[in-house]
Design a protein around this motif. Structure first.
Motif, PDB file in Angstrom:
ATOM      1  N   TYR A 122      72.639  70.733  51.492  1.00  0.00           N
ATOM      2  CA  TYR A 122      73.660  71.204  52.171  1.00  0.00           C
ATOM      3  C   TYR A 122      73.342  72.132  53.553  1.00  0.00           C
ATOM      4  O   TYR A 122      74.104  71.768  54.471  1.00  0.00           O
ATOM      5  CB  TYR A 122      74.368  72.373  51.178  1.00  0.00           C
ATOM      6  N   SER A 167      73.609  76.258  48.073  1.00  0.00           N
ATOM      7  CA  SER A 167      72.343  76.842  48.234  1.00  0.00           C
ATOM      8  C   SER A 167      70.965  75.482  48.350  1.00  0.00           C
ATOM      9  O   SER A 167      70.070  75.840  48.037  1.00  0.00           O
ATOM     10  CB  SER A 167      72.003  77.721  47.028  1.00  0.00           C
ATOM     11  N   THR A 168      71.563  74.430  48.415  1.00  0.00           N
ATOM     12  CA  THR A 168      70.502  73.205  48.262  1.00  0.00           C
ATOM     13  C   THR A 168      69.941  72.815  49.813  1.00  0.00           C
ATOM     14  O   THR A 168      70.682  73.299  50.613  1.00  0.00           O
ATOM     15  CB  THR A 168      71.317  72.007  47.776  1.00  0.00           C
ATOM     16  N   GLU A 169      68.746  72.202  49.805  1.00  0.00           N
ATOM     17  CA  GLU A 169      68.269  72.007  50.856  1.00  0.00           C
ATOM     18  C   GLU A 169      69.277  70.957  51.643  1.00  0.00           C
ATOM     19  O   GLU A 169      69.456  70.844  53.002  1.00  0.00           O
ATOM     20  CB  GLU A 169      66.940  71.125  50.899  1.00  0.00           C
ATOM     21  N   CYS A 227      73.437  79.355  52.945  1.00  0.00           N
ATOM     22  CA  CYS A 227      72.512  78.837  53.756  1.00  0.00           C
ATOM     23  C   CYS A 227      71.416  79.889  54.342  1.00  0.00           C
ATOM     24  O   CYS A 227      70.527  79.556  54.958  1.00  0.00           O
ATOM     25  CB  CYS A 227      73.196  78.169  55.163  1.00  0.00           C
ATOM     26  N   ALA A 277      75.479  76.886  43.510  1.00  0.00           N
ATOM     27  CA  ALA A 277      74.137  75.885  43.335  1.00  0.00           C
ATOM     28  C   ALA A 277      74.378  74.982  44.235  1.00  0.00           C
ATOM     29  O   ALA A 277      73.365  74.489  45.067  1.00  0.00           O
ATOM     30  CB  ALA A 277      74.324  75.334  41.578  1.00  0.00           C
ATOM     31  N   ALA A 278      75.324  74.284  44.589  1.00  0.00           N
ATOM     32  CA  ALA A 278      75.719  73.223  45.483  1.00  0.00           C
ATOM     33  C   ALA A 278      75.446  73.736  46.878  1.00  0.00           C
ATOM     34  O   ALA A 278      74.723  73.137  47.683  1.00  0.00           O
ATOM     35  CB  ALA A 278      77.086  72.687  45.259  1.00  0.00           C
TER      36      ALA A 278
END
Length: 374
Positions: A37, A33-35, A197, A30-31
């Motif tokens: 990150y 795959s964030t925008e 990513c 979850a961490a």
């Protein structure tokens, strides 16, 4: 039942995992795959390589290790890598950087290498501690660490005979077994090569040359989004090397070795196999282009789960596509360094072409056939 239905069924079964397993796999995914990150990771690779003064390496070597020797700067994407030749004949590698994000990278690299020091079945650099006993040093914005040099020949310079590829896969399997025992610091730092990513990498497609390569990349990344992303949380996650390319794999007199852990992170275990296998797809007469031998060697040490076997070829194509996308983009940013940046692109394009005809089902069948060979 269709390939997609099979994968959805696997996903539903995976929801019955224990909460502890979910915590160890789902939260890191979850961490990553964030925008936020993705933007942080892209910013690192869109910054010019480190430009420390040429004599700084000698100063740091003397100050923190009490050593002197001749120094030659090597090519690298982010950090400054220098080869150190001591008067007693030893050759070492000194990695330094004035960039803030390098501190976490060096923390990860030096800790991972220190933890691997007594492992068997593969070679890896040994971290040389500072005069004060630390794994790395930091001073006024400059950080770095010193390691031994693994002596041998890079795999990309050697004819990839089946036996050598099998042994490479076996050594990589042993490396992953050792890395699975490590709780390295900064394993969740932003890295554009992290699988989290990949769903955003198609933002870079404007830099691709038009034609079949761009079309193959679009197809592979769409397939990844359809088949892998819904299942990725159900894979086994651990600390991985995350870049066991032929440039980072060394053929030594005692077996295979692995260098450059700068992209290492917390990711699906199968990623290391997918990355290594994607680089050796070269023979169009074989279903997996010759990667069969490396896959068989890995599976002899780390047996593949049913889900890993099903997703492996899709992951290989997605990794080839990620490499193509990122390196065409970076070549656009740094045209003077394009030759070095794109050193693996031609191999990835050829490999993607060879794997393109495989459906999800035929890719899985080819993997199962490879691992069942004696």
């Amino acid at each position: 039942m269709s390939d997609h239905d099979d994968l959805v069924a696997d996903q539903q079964r995976g929801r019955h995992n224990s909460s502890a397993a979910a915590s160890s796999r789902h939260l890191p995914w979850a961490a990553s795959s964030t925008e936020a990150y993705f933007r942080a990771a892209a910013a690192i690779l869109s910054t010019p390589p480190d430009g420390l003064q040429p004599d700084m390496s000698a100063t740091l070597l003397k100050r923190y290790y009490g050593l002197e020797g001749s120094i030659a700067v090597l090519s690298s994407e982010v950090e400054r890598t220098a080869e150190v030749s001591l008067s007693d004949g030893r050759q070492l590698i000194l990695k330094t950087s004035a960039r803030r994000e390098a501190i976490d990278s060096f923390r990860f690299q030096s800790a991972a290498l220190a933890a691997l020091q007594d492992s068997a079945g593969f070679a890896a650099p040994t971290v040389i501690r500072t005069s004060g006993g630390a794994l790395m040093f930091e001073e006024e914005g400059i950080s770095g660490y010193l390691q031994t040099r693994v002596e041998g020949v890079s795999l990309h310079k050697v004819t990839p005979a089946p036996d050598l590829l099998f042994r490479t896969g076996s050594a990589l399997g042993r490396l992953d077994l050792a890395l699975a025992q490590i709780n390295a610091p900064a394993a969740h730092r932003p890295i554009l090569w992290h699988i989290g990513c990949w769903s955003r990498l198609m933002e870079l497609e404007e830099h691709l040359p038009s034609g079949s390569v761009a079309e193959s990349v679009r197809t592979a990344m769409a397939e990844y989004m359809r088949f892998v992303e819904p299942q990725i949380q159900n894979l086994e996650w651990q600390v991985t090397h995350n870049d066991p390319s032929p440039f980072n794999t060394i053929v030594t007199g005692q077996g295979l070795g692995f260098i450059d852990f700068g992209d290492g992170c917390w990711s699906p275990r199968i990623q290391d196999l997918a990355i290594a296998a994607s680089h050796v797809v070269a023979d169009p007469t074989l279903p997996l282009g010759g990667a069969e031998h490396l896959i068989a060697g890995y599976a002899a040490i780390v047996p593949l789960s049913a889900l890993e076997a099903r997703l492996l070829v899709i992951l290989m194509r997605a990794r080839q596509s990620a490499l193509i996308l990122v390196n065409y983009w970076r070549s656009h940013l740094f045209p003077a360094d394009a030759q070095y940046i794109k050193k693996n692109v031609a191999r990835a394009e050829r490999g993607l072409t060879i794997l393109a005809p495989l459906s999800a089902a035929s890719g899985e069948a080819a993997v199962l056939a490879a691992v069942s060979q004696p």
